[in-house]
Design a protein around this motif. Structure first.
Motif, short mmCIF file in Angstrom:
data_model
loop_
_atom_site.label_atom_id
_atom_site.label_comp_id
_atom_site.label_asym_id
_atom_site.label_seq_id
_atom_site.Cartn_x
_atom_site.Cartn_y
_atom_site.Cartn_z
N THR A 170 0.84 -1.20 0.00
CA THR A 170 0.00 0.00 0.00
C THR A 170 0.87 1.25 0.00
O THR A 170 1.95 1.27 0.60
CB THR A 170 -0.95 0.04 1.22
N PRO A 171 0.43 2.30 -0.67
CA PRO A 171 1.21 3.53 -0.78
C PRO A 171 1.32 4.28 0.54
O PRO A 171 0.45 4.15 1.41
CB PRO A 171 0.43 4.37 -1.78
N TYR A 172 2.38 5.02 0.65
CA TYR A 172 2.49 5.96 1.76
C TYR A 172 3.33 7.16 1.35
O TYR A 172 4.10 7.11 0.41
CB TYR A 172 3.03 5.30 3.03
N LEU A 173 3.13 8.21 2.10
CA LEU A 173 3.86 9.46 1.94
C LEU A 173 4.88 9.51 3.07
O LEU A 173 4.51 9.39 4.24
CB LEU A 173 2.86 10.61 2.06
N LEU A 174 6.15 9.63 2.74
CA LEU A 174 7.21 9.68 3.74
C LEU A 174 7.69 11.12 3.88
O LEU A 174 8.13 11.72 2.90
CB LEU A 174 8.37 8.77 3.33
N MET A 175 7.55 11.65 5.06
CA MET A 175 7.93 13.04 5.32
C MET A 175 9.35 13.05 5.89
O MET A 175 9.60 12.50 6.97
CB MET A 175 6.96 13.69 6.30
N VAL A 176 10.28 13.67 5.17
CA VAL A 176 11.70 13.66 5.55
C VAL A 176 11.91 14.24 6.94
O VAL A 176 12.61 13.66 7.76
CB VAL A 176 12.56 14.40 4.50
N GLU A 177 11.32 15.37 7.24
CA GLU A 177 11.50 16.02 8.54
C GLU A 177 10.31 15.73 9.45
O GLU A 177 9.86 16.60 10.20
CB GLU A 177 11.73 17.53 8.37
N GLY A 178 9.84 14.51 9.41
CA GLY A 178 8.67 14.11 10.19
C GLY A 178 8.80 14.32 11.69
O GLY A 178 7.81 14.54 12.38
N LYS A 179 10.04 14.29 12.19
CA LYS A 179 10.23 14.48 13.64
C LYS A 179 9.71 15.84 14.11
O LYS A 179 9.39 16.02 15.27
CB LYS A 179 11.69 14.32 14.02
N LEU A 221 6.94 17.18 12.85
CA LEU A 221 5.49 17.20 12.60
C LEU A 221 4.77 16.41 13.68
O LEU A 221 5.19 15.31 14.05
CB LEU A 221 5.20 16.61 11.22
N LYS A 222 3.66 16.96 14.15
CA LYS A 222 2.94 16.35 15.28
C LYS A 222 1.57 15.79 14.89
O LYS A 222 0.78 15.49 15.76
CB LYS A 222 2.75 17.38 16.40
N HIS A 223 1.28 15.66 13.61
CA HIS A 223 -0.04 15.19 13.20
C HIS A 223 -0.29 13.76 13.68
O HIS A 223 0.58 12.89 13.52
CB HIS A 223 -0.18 15.28 11.67
N PRO A 224 -1.46 13.48 14.26
CA PRO A 224 -1.74 12.14 14.83
C PRO A 224 -1.78 11.01 13.80
O PRO A 224 -1.62 9.84 14.16
CB PRO A 224 -3.11 12.32 15.51
N GLU A 225 -1.98 11.32 12.53
CA GLU A 225 -2.03 10.29 11.49
C GLU A 225 -0.64 9.86 11.01
O GLU A 225 -0.52 8.90 10.26
CB GLU A 225 -2.85 10.79 10.29
N LEU A 226 0.39 10.58 11.42
CA LEU A 226 1.75 10.22 11.01
C LEU A 226 2.30 9.14 11.93
O LEU A 226 2.12 9.18 13.14
CB LEU A 226 2.66 11.45 11.07
N GLU A 227 3.00 8.17 11.32
CA GLU A 227 3.61 7.07 12.06
C GLU A 227 5.12 7.25 12.09
O GLU A 227 5.73 7.45 11.05
CB GLU A 227 3.29 5.73 11.39
N GLU A 228 5.68 7.10 13.27
CA GLU A 228 7.12 7.22 13.41
C GLU A 228 7.81 5.87 13.25
O GLU A 228 8.86 5.75 12.65
CB GLU A 228 7.46 7.81 14.78
N GLY A 229 7.20 4.83 13.80
CA GLY A 229 7.80 3.51 13.76
C GLY A 229 9.17 3.55 14.42
O GLY A 229 9.36 4.17 15.45
N SER A 230 10.15 2.90 13.81
CA SER A 230 11.51 2.86 14.37
C SER A 230 12.38 3.99 13.82
O SER A 230 13.57 4.04 14.09
CB SER A 230 12.16 1.51 14.07
#
Length: 122
Positions: free
Chosen positions: A63-72, A74-83
């Motif tokens: 399944t597709p996903y959008l990867l945000m380079v500077e995600g750290k 971003l505080k949006h609840p739908e974003l996953e940090e994982g490892s």
């Protein structure tokens, strides 16, 4: 779009192909300073030549996903940090309508990091 970038999208099966092409269009329309290239085999979007986000598909679920380079930042609840320590992802279900409002919020919060100088673009 260059042939190399085209091939990434055109090699995908539906509904992923349409989903990824739509996400691409949404990303590029957010700012005139966004350019697209292919990095690590995936579409990479840059803001003033600085990597901003990628499009990819999950190896396990396809399944597709959008990867945000500077995600750290971003505080949006739908974003996953994982490892990951720096990047976060936003998963997209290609069989449902895209959550355009959420995507726009995430993209513009990320772009503001660059626009406001929090992430240096020089």
């Amino acid at each position: 779009m260059s042939t190399d970038i085209d091939s990434y999208y055109l090699e995908k099966d539906e509904p992923n192909k349409s989903c990824l092409l739509t996400l691409r269009d949404i990303i590029i329309r957010q700012d005139v300073n966004i350019t697209e290239t292919r990095t690590y085999g995936m579409p990479c979007f840059c803001y003033k030549k600085k990597r901003f986000c990628y499009l990819w598909t999950d190896k396990k679920t396809d399944t597709p996903y959008l990867l945000m380079v500077e995600g750290k930042h971003l505080k949006h609840p739908e974003l996953e940090e994982g490892s990951r320590t720096r990047m976060k992802i936003f998963r997209v279900n290609p069989n449902k309508d895209l959550p355009i409002n959420i995507i726009l919020i995430i993209l513009n919060e990320a772009l503001d990091l660059y626009r406001l100088g929090i992430i240096n673009t020089e």
